[in-house]
Design an enzyme around this catalytic site. Sequence first.
Site, PDB file in Angstrom:
ATOM      1  CB  CYS A   1       8.212 -20.817 -41.222  1.00 46.72           C
ATOM      2  SG  CYS A   1       8.816 -19.339 -40.551  1.00 46.72           S
TER       3      CYS A   1
ATOM      4  CD  GLU B   1       5.754 -26.501 -43.358  1.00 49.07           C
ATOM      5  OE1 GLU B   1       6.444 -27.556 -43.776  1.00 49.07           O
ATOM      6  OE2 GLU B   1       5.997 -25.329 -43.022  1.00 49.07           O
TER       7      GLU B   1
HETATM    8  P1  NAD Z   1      12.894 -26.354 -48.875  1.00 49.84           P
HETATM    9  O1  NAD Z   1      13.308 -27.252 -47.851  1.00 49.84           O
HETATM   10  O2  NAD Z   1      12.304 -27.071 -50.260  1.00 49.84           O
HETATM   11  O3  NAD Z   1      14.432 -25.813 -49.292  1.00 49.84           O
HETATM   12  C1  NAD Z   1      15.001 -24.993 -48.932  1.00 49.84           C
HETATM   13  C2  NAD Z   1      16.460 -24.909 -49.170  1.00 49.84           C
HETATM   14  O4  NAD Z   1      17.019 -26.228 -49.509  1.00 49.84           O
HETATM   15  C3  NAD Z   1      16.393 -24.145 -50.818  1.00 49.84           C
HETATM   16  O5  NAD Z   1      17.538 -23.496 -50.858  1.00 49.84           O
HETATM   17  C4  NAD Z   1      16.509 -25.410 -51.610  1.00 49.84           C
HETATM   18  O6  NAD Z   1      17.329 -25.228 -52.770  1.00 49.84           O
HETATM   19  C5  NAD Z   1      17.420 -26.404 -50.692  1.00 49.84           C
HETATM   20  N1  NAD Z   1      16.817 -27.783 -50.973  1.00 49.84           N
HETATM   21  C6  NAD Z   1      15.633 -28.237 -51.442  1.00 49.84           C
HETATM   22  N2  NAD Z   1      15.604 -29.453 -51.351  1.00 49.84           N
HETATM   23  C7  NAD Z   1      16.932 -30.148 -50.981  1.00 49.84           C
HETATM   24  C8  NAD Z   1      17.339 -31.363 -51.005  1.00 49.84           C
HETATM   25  N3  NAD Z   1      16.724 -32.449 -51.125  1.00 49.84           N
HETATM   26  N4  NAD Z   1      18.673 -31.716 -50.706  1.00 49.84           N
HETATM   27  C9  NAD Z   1      19.355 -30.394 -50.408  1.00 49.84           C
HETATM   28  N5  NAD Z   1      18.872 -29.101 -50.448  1.00 49.84           N
HETATM   29  C10 NAD Z   1      17.628 -29.093 -50.864  1.00 49.84           C
HETATM   30  O7  NAD Z   1      11.997 -25.430 -48.462  1.00 49.84           O
HETATM   31  P2  NAD Z   1      11.148 -24.267 -49.379  1.00 49.84           P
HETATM   32  O8  NAD Z   1      10.137 -24.912 -50.069  1.00 49.84           O
HETATM   33  O9  NAD Z   1      12.144 -23.273 -50.103  1.00 49.84           O
HETATM   34  O10 NAD Z   1      10.574 -23.379 -48.063  1.00 49.84           O
HETATM   35  C11 NAD Z   1       9.447 -23.816 -47.631  1.00 49.84           C
HETATM   36  C12 NAD Z   1       9.809 -24.507 -46.310  1.00 49.84           C
HETATM   37  O11 NAD Z   1      10.646 -23.620 -45.304  1.00 49.84           O
HETATM   38  C13 NAD Z   1       8.574 -24.969 -45.373  1.00 49.84           C
HETATM   39  O12 NAD Z   1       8.665 -26.084 -44.721  1.00 49.84           O
HETATM   40  C14 NAD Z   1       8.611 -23.792 -44.260  1.00 49.84           C
HETATM   41  O13 NAD Z   1       8.018 -24.112 -42.980  1.00 49.84           O
HETATM   42  C15 NAD Z   1      10.343 -23.673 -44.047  1.00 49.84           C
HETATM   43  N6  NAD Z   1      10.317 -22.303 -43.077  1.00 49.84           N
HETATM   44  C16 NAD Z   1      10.933 -22.382 -42.234  1.00 49.84           C
HETATM   45  C17 NAD Z   1      11.318 -21.405 -41.566  1.00 49.84           C
HETATM   46  C18 NAD Z   1      11.674 -21.385 -39.900  1.00 49.84           C
HETATM   47  O14 NAD Z   1      12.179 -20.456 -39.541  1.00 49.84           O
HETATM   48  N7  NAD Z   1      11.522 -22.520 -39.307  1.00 49.84           N
HETATM   49  C19 NAD Z   1      11.303 -20.010 -42.113  1.00 49.84           C
HETATM   50  C20 NAD Z   1      10.820 -20.145 -43.477  1.00 49.84           C
HETATM   51  C21 NAD Z   1      10.476 -21.368 -44.109  1.00 49.84           C
END
Ligand code: NAD
Length: 498
Positions: free
Chosen positions: A281, A382
């Site tokens: 991120c 992104e």
């Molecule tokens: P994601 O949003 O797809 O998933 C995150 C979590 O949400 C997971 O546990 C997943 O099971 C759950 N999830 C996914 N889709 C969902 C839905 N529709 N409804 C409810 N829950 C759901 O993210 P990812 O692909 O695992 O991680 C990458 C993303 O995380 C990138 O956008 C990155 O920038 C972000 N990120 C941000 C930070 C920060 O500190 N701002 C840190 C790490 C990652």
Amino acid sequence: MNTIEHWIDGARTPAGSVRTAPVHDPATGRRQASVLLAEPSDVDTAAAAAGKAFESWGNSSLSQRMRVMFAFRELLVRHEDELARLISAEHGKMVDDARGEIVRGREVVEYACGIAEVLKGGFSGQVSRDVDLHSFRQPLGVCAGITPFNFPIMVPLWMHPIAIATGNTFLLKPSERDPSVSGLVAELYAEAGLPDGVFNVVHGDKTAVDAILRHPGIAAVSFVGSTPVARYVHEQATATGKRVQALGGAKNHAVVLPDADLDFAASHLTAAAFGSAGQRCMAVSVAVAVGEAADALVETLGRKTAEITVGPGDRPGSDMGPVITRAACERVAQAVGRAAEQGATVVADGRGLTVPGHEGGFFVGPSLLDHVTAEMDVYRDEVFGPVLAIVRAADLDEAIGLINANPYGNGTALFTAGGEAARRFQREVTVGMVGVNVPVPVPMSYYSFGGWKDSLIGDSPIHGPEGVRFHTRAKVVTSRWPRGGRSVEAAFNFPTSS
Ligand code: NAD
């Protein structure tokens, strides 16, 4: 094939789940395990265990909590190699990169080891005649964490050590893509002396997340992931009265001024853009080349990008591993193709890369794109992969304007030799975490982590002092002990001090 189970009330448990999801080895593309996907009844079971455990953990002494944190910290050190290899095997990142996230996460445990100092309340004696006032903070109850795939140990560690050290119990729903390390963390907590039910892990997808968001027994939700899901989590969980901290996605810009050491800047930019295959991120995804810095910077970046070695996470000498899924691989390739169609110059093209012996792996090489503009999809989306877009700007004002117009505001950096530009940059950018000649400015654990704008929904950054505030609520006590039974007249007027 191994099935990864939940951890509820101090034991691995299949609970009532019947659905599973595949867990791949991204370096080979092969399925290496299955993970249970929780039903709402599994979330109920875990929340009930956490609720029961809170009855005693919420009243545990600060000394006991700190002893557990010290022991847990030592176990994280002792098991670092095992943890790093487990992360690398499911995420794909280099083993040494995984060690880095373990160390940064462990620093939050170290902060939690001193929680007694942070939790000190306030006291004011004799605020009125015979009246004293003191304040202290109490835990909320059962807190939940929902975390992304890209830092499978560090991001949960941003949450649960603070929650637990402040007297809460915890339910973690890690990413279903790399779930195993959370089970090992649960075992280490148990070995450290944490009572059963204080830390629970429920694996799952949207079904589990929705059950958490609606659960009446859960007081607070911490979320880290993409912005659309962060927004959803914030809306749903606040609607049921929960406290929510929700961190979202990013598009981090690094600005290079003509007075910067270009070789230094290019080395750091290359590492910050392509480390962990760009799946951080805080990865730099846009380099803003200012004025006459541009041509030389692009040339140096091109050279350094060509030197990157791509390979499986456990192969010494590799710089960058695969991305998390085949779909991610395709998404990255499409983003590069679309950028070329929309007019970007492809300086390095990572599409179609294969790693000998790992032909089925989710590999995509590093891509470097020049002459990117703010209208192109590769700038607006992104990409979350190894793609660095270079935007050219005339001066620092234009660079700051670009950053401030971007909807995301997680991290940003400036490369310069000049203090005046650095000072102006850090004061004027609308971004939460700023680096000066530091491309990945992740704050230390005793500060808080959080972006601005679409990178953080709501208003609570994570860990550090803000994490303590988030996981506790304040109580203020006003007490009177009249001397010698001296009577105090009751007044019908609103009480004021005398
Ligand atoms: P994601 O949003 O797809 O998933 C995150 C979590 O949400 C997971 O546990 C997943 O099971 C759950 N999830 C996914 N889709 C969902 C839905 N529709 N409804 C409810 N829950 C759901 O993210 P990812 O692909 O695992 O991680 C990458 C993303 O995380 C990138 O956008 C990155 O920038 C972000 N990120 C941000 C930070 C920060 O500190 N701002 C840190 C790490 C990652």
